[in-house]
Design an enzyme around this catalytic site. Structure first.
Site, PDB file in Angstrom:
ATOM      1  N   ALA A 159       0.846  -1.192   0.000  1.00 32.41           N
ATOM      2  CA  ALA A 159       0.000   0.000   0.000  1.00 32.41           C
ATOM      3  C   ALA A 159       0.882   1.244   0.000  1.00 32.41           C
ATOM      4  CB  ALA A 159      -0.895  -0.015   1.231  1.00 32.41           C
ATOM      5  N   ASP A 160       0.290   2.384  -0.348  1.00 36.40           N
ATOM      6  CA  ASP A 160       1.048   3.646  -0.291  1.00 36.40           C
ATOM      7  C   ASP A 160       1.457   3.936   1.153  1.00 36.40           C
ATOM      8  OD1 ASP A 160       0.676   4.263  -3.062  1.00 36.40           O
ATOM      9  OD2 ASP A 160      -1.394   4.836  -2.606  1.00 36.40           O
ATOM     10  N   HIS A 170      14.518  -0.855  13.637  1.00 39.45           N
ATOM     11  CA  HIS A 170      13.626  -1.480  12.673  1.00 39.45           C
ATOM     12  C   HIS A 170      13.949  -1.114  11.229  1.00 39.45           C
ATOM     13  CE1 HIS A 170      11.737   2.288  14.047  1.00 39.45           C
ATOM     14  NE2 HIS A 170      11.301   2.402  12.807  1.00 39.45           N
ATOM     15  N   ASP A 177      12.572   4.379  21.081  1.00 39.68           N
ATOM     16  CA  ASP A 177      13.257   4.557  22.363  1.00 39.68           C
ATOM     17  C   ASP A 177      12.517   3.910  23.525  1.00 39.68           C
ATOM     18  OD1 ASP A 177      11.065   6.123  22.169  1.00 39.68           O
ATOM     19  OD2 ASP A 177      12.089   8.034  22.436  1.00 39.68           O
ATOM     20  N   GLY A 192       7.936   3.990  -2.035  1.00 42.35           N
ATOM     21  CA  GLY A 192       8.729   3.229  -1.067  1.00 42.35           C
ATOM     22  C   GLY A 192       8.299   3.515   0.349  1.00 42.35           C
ATOM     23  N   GLY A 194       8.108   6.270   1.764  1.00 45.19           N
ATOM     24  CA  GLY A 194       7.320   7.511   1.808  1.00 45.19           C
ATOM     25  C   GLY A 194       5.881   7.192   2.179  1.00 45.19           C
ATOM     26  N   GLU A 203       4.955   1.370  23.465  1.00 43.01           N
ATOM     27  CA  GLU A 203       4.103   2.321  24.186  1.00 43.01           C
ATOM     28  C   GLU A 203       2.886   1.608  24.774  1.00 43.01           C
ATOM     29  OE1 GLU A 203       5.190   5.196  24.712  1.00 43.01           O
ATOM     30  OE2 GLU A 203       6.746   5.278  23.160  1.00 43.01           O
ATOM     31  N   HIS A 224       1.207  13.704   8.821  1.00 48.20           N
ATOM     32  CA  HIS A 224       2.550  13.659   8.209  1.00 48.20           C
ATOM     33  C   HIS A 224       2.513  12.859   6.904  1.00 48.20           C
ATOM     34  CE1 HIS A 224       4.551  15.561  11.521  1.00 48.20           C
ATOM     35  NE2 HIS A 224       4.493  14.544  12.372  1.00 48.20           N
ATOM     36  N   HIS A 230       4.644  19.995  11.369  1.00 48.38           N
ATOM     37  CA  HIS A 230       4.007  20.345  12.633  1.00 48.38           C
ATOM     38  C   HIS A 230       3.372  21.734  12.623  1.00 48.38           C
ATOM     39  CE1 HIS A 230       6.553  17.094  14.747  1.00 48.38           C
ATOM     40  NE2 HIS A 230       5.357  16.642  14.413  1.00 48.38           N
TER      41      HIS A 230
HETATM   42  N1  01S Z   1       5.971  11.999  15.197  1.00 52.07           N
HETATM   43  O1  01S Z   1       5.056  12.404  14.285  1.00 52.07           O
HETATM   44  C1  01S Z   1       6.560  12.879  15.940  1.00 52.07           C
HETATM   45  O2  01S Z   1       6.297  14.040  15.860  1.00 52.07           O
HETATM   46  C2  01S Z   1       7.572  12.277  16.915  1.00 52.07           C
HETATM   47  C3  01S Z   1       8.820  13.061  16.966  1.00 52.07           C
HETATM   48  C4  01S Z   1       9.583  12.987  15.660  1.00 52.07           C
HETATM   49  C5  01S Z   1      10.737  13.920  15.715  1.00 52.07           C
HETATM   50  C6  01S Z   1      10.046  11.627  15.326  1.00 52.07           C
HETATM   51  C7  01S Z   1       6.897  11.983  18.230  1.00 52.07           C
HETATM   52  O3  01S Z   1       6.700  10.867  18.588  1.00 52.07           O
HETATM   53  N2  01S Z   1       6.495  12.998  18.954  1.00 52.07           N
HETATM   54  C8  01S Z   1       5.766  12.768  20.116  1.00 52.07           C
HETATM   55  C9  01S Z   1       4.282  12.665  19.819  1.00 52.07           C
HETATM   56  O4  01S Z   1       3.533  12.624  20.733  1.00 52.07           O
HETATM   57  C10 01S Z   1       6.100  13.771  21.139  1.00 52.07           C
HETATM   58  N3  01S Z   1       3.832  12.600  18.555  1.00 52.07           N
HETATM   59  C11 01S Z   1       2.474  12.302  18.209  1.00 52.07           C
HETATM   60  C12 01S Z   1       1.412  13.277  18.551  1.00 52.07           C
HETATM   61  O5  01S Z   1       0.270  12.891  18.704  1.00 52.07           O
HETATM   62  N4  01S Z   1       1.671  14.577  18.656  1.00 52.07           N
HETATM   63 ZN    ZN Z   2      10.465   3.847  11.606  1.00 55.26          ZN
HETATM   64 ZN    ZN Z   3       4.912  14.558  14.411  1.00 56.06          ZN
END
Ligand code: 01S
Ligand code: ZN
Ligand code: ZN
Length: 474
Positions: A159-160, A170, A177, A192, A194, A203, A224, A230
């Site tokens: 899929a896209d 991974h 982390d 790919g 993307g 989590e 994203h 953001h």
């Molecule tokens: N993901 O979209 C993120 O923004 C990452 C940080 C990147 C630099 C990899 C992340 O996990 N951010 C945390 C987060 O809660 C703080 N993201 C999801 C959300 O719902 N805002």
């Molecule tokens: Zn990844």
């Molecule tokens: Zn983000």
């Protein structure tokens, strides 16, 4: 992944010098100075303010930015810095960015087809198969319903947008982390990897407020995967950090919608009901406010479901939804005031809420009649705490009451006419607060700056001047 930070300034100045300039015209010629001005303008109003994600990197994206300015102001979209564009950019305006709230990736990657496929590759034991599929389906839908793009769930084929739960390492150079920290990441639209979305396997994924809400994070990551970077609005789904929100209230903010529609366009809304309410423009000269208060040094101005917060140190103004800051408050509040070092009071109808250290007291709302207001008072227009006397003044129509917070009783001899103590304040008050010994009264689009001791109006301003907007004719 969005991991771009380039030594932009130097690069930008160089490219600006070699820009294709609007054809030379004796009358309206674009000068080198204009180019620098345009550069500064775009930087200030059309990109993220912290500069970390400046989108202006090449001639190409400068032209894209010029197009954005032209689109925004309804000019002919040429991508060139022409006199008309220069003119709108030199018009006086509010000192804060308006498009700069959200951001897109450099080069504006997006899906250039009407059908985009997604698949869920694996699952985690924290949630059932059905819960995971459902959370992702809901997240897909909040975006899909505002743009002319179809997101289709496919099985067992490439899929896209491939969605998976991944362990620490991974294979994409962005290892996870473990619990906390990074929750997930996604790649902007491309072939790919993307468009793919990876959730951190470790989590505590849930569909509730405790733990990490999968629907909420999936909505962010899908943003994203569709091409959004953001946003600096706390109320935006694309806000960079995970905020605990009540899940039923979680939806796209106006900022997210503007962002995604900037990329994909809008869909015809047949049902006006489902259209999102427009975010009020704080620099609208006719704006009025519901309530204003200081809180922990910053100033908060309330309107409908929004609030603007003016930072006491930087004077920066940010908008967010009321519930982002005070979760239990309703929209359209009537009045607010702070007893510094003690608590903040909010009023709506015959109810009030108090917060101490941003925590709600008494579990829920209380009755304003606890202040001994008479039963015919059904709501309060404004509440003002007077530092000098430690009294809360309640403004209702043309009258006001005075409540002594020290002995917790209403003062004798009230209500009084507002104009009997506050000469010059003859209209109904929307909001009031004290700052540096001066009292500020908001009434419609006007703001009166009042000297408490001299008992007179010092200045008449426009309501939004406190938010850094230009003065309008009064
Ligand atoms: N993901 O979209 C993120 O923004 C990452 C940080 C990147 C630099 C990899 C992340 O996990 N951010 C945390 C987060 O809660 C703080 N993201 C999801 C959300 O719902 N805002
Ligand atoms: Zn990844
Ligand atoms: Zn983000």
């Amino acid at each position: 992944m969005k991991c771009l930070s380039l030594p932009m300034n130097f690069l930008f100045v160089n490219t600006v010098l070699s820009l294709p300039v609007y054809p030379h015209d004796e009358e309206n010629e674009i000068t080198q100075g204009d180019l620098y001005y345009a550069q500064k303008y775009i930087k200030q109003f059309f990109t993220l303010r912290d500069g970390s994600e400046s989108l202006i990197q090449s001639e190409d994206s400068f032209s894209t930015k010029i197009k954005e300015v032209q689109e925004f102001y309804g000019l002919q979209v040429t991508g060139k810095l022409d006199p008309e564009t220069m003119e709108v950019m030199t018009e006086p305006r509010c000192g804060l960015p308006d498009l700069a709230s959200y951001s897109l990736y450099p080069g504006r990657p997006r899906w250039n087809k009407a059908f985009v496929t997604y698949s869920v590759v694996n699952y985690v034991p924290q949630l059932s198969y059905f819960e995971i599929e459902y959370a992702i389906w809901r997240a897909v839908n909040i975006w899909q319903k505002v743009i002319p793009l179809n997101l289709v769930r496919v099985y067992n084929i490439e899929a896209d947008i491939m969605i998976s739960f991944e362990p620490r390492v991974h294979g994409d150079n962005f290892p996870f982390d473990g619990r906390g920290g990074t929750l997930a990441h996604a790649f902007s639209p491309a072939g790919g990897i993307g468009g793919d979305i990876h959730f951190d396997q470790e989590e505590n994924w849930t569909l509730r407020r405790n733990g990490v809400n999968l629907f909420q994070v999936a909505a962010h990551e899908l943003g994203h995967a569709l091409g959004l970077a953001h946003s600096r609005y706390r109320s935006a789904v694309m806000y960079p950090t995970y905020l605990k929100r009540s899940s039923n209230r979680f939806s796209l903010s106006v900022d997210d919608i503007r962002a995604i529609q900037n990329l994909y366009g809008t869909i015809q809304m047949f049902n006006q009901e489902s259209a999102q309410p427009l975010m009020p423009d704080k620099c609208d000269p006719s704006i009025s406010f519901d309530a204003v208060t200081k809180a922990h040094g910053d100033t908060f101005l309330f309107k409908n479901e929004y609030l603007w917060r003016k930072d006491q140190y930087t004077a920066d103004v940010t908008i967010s939804s009321i519930q982002d800051v005070w979760l239990d408050l309703p929209s359209n509040i009537d009045a607010a005031c702070e007893i510094p070092g003690d608590s903040i009071y909010f009023f709506k109808g015959s109810k009030f809420w108090t917060y101490t250290h941003n925590k709600l007291n008494h579990k829920s709302s209380q009755s304003i009649y606890l202040f001994r207001l008479p039963p015919y008072v059904k709501q309060i227009d404004a509440a003002l705490f007077i530092q000098q006397t430690k009294k809360i003044l309640f403004f209702v129509g043309k009258m006001y009451w005075s409540y002594n917070t020290r002995i917790k009783t209403m003062d004798y001899g009230y209500p009084k006419w507002i104009s009997s103590r506050w000469s010059g304040i003859n209209d109904k008050i929307d909001a009031a607060f004290q700052n540096n010994g001066l009292v500020y009264f908001f009434s419609g689009s006007r703001l009166y700056e009042y000297n408490y001791w001299r008992k007179e109006i010092m200045r008449t301003l426009s309501s939004n001047q406190w938010l850094g907007c230009q003065a309008s004719e009064l």
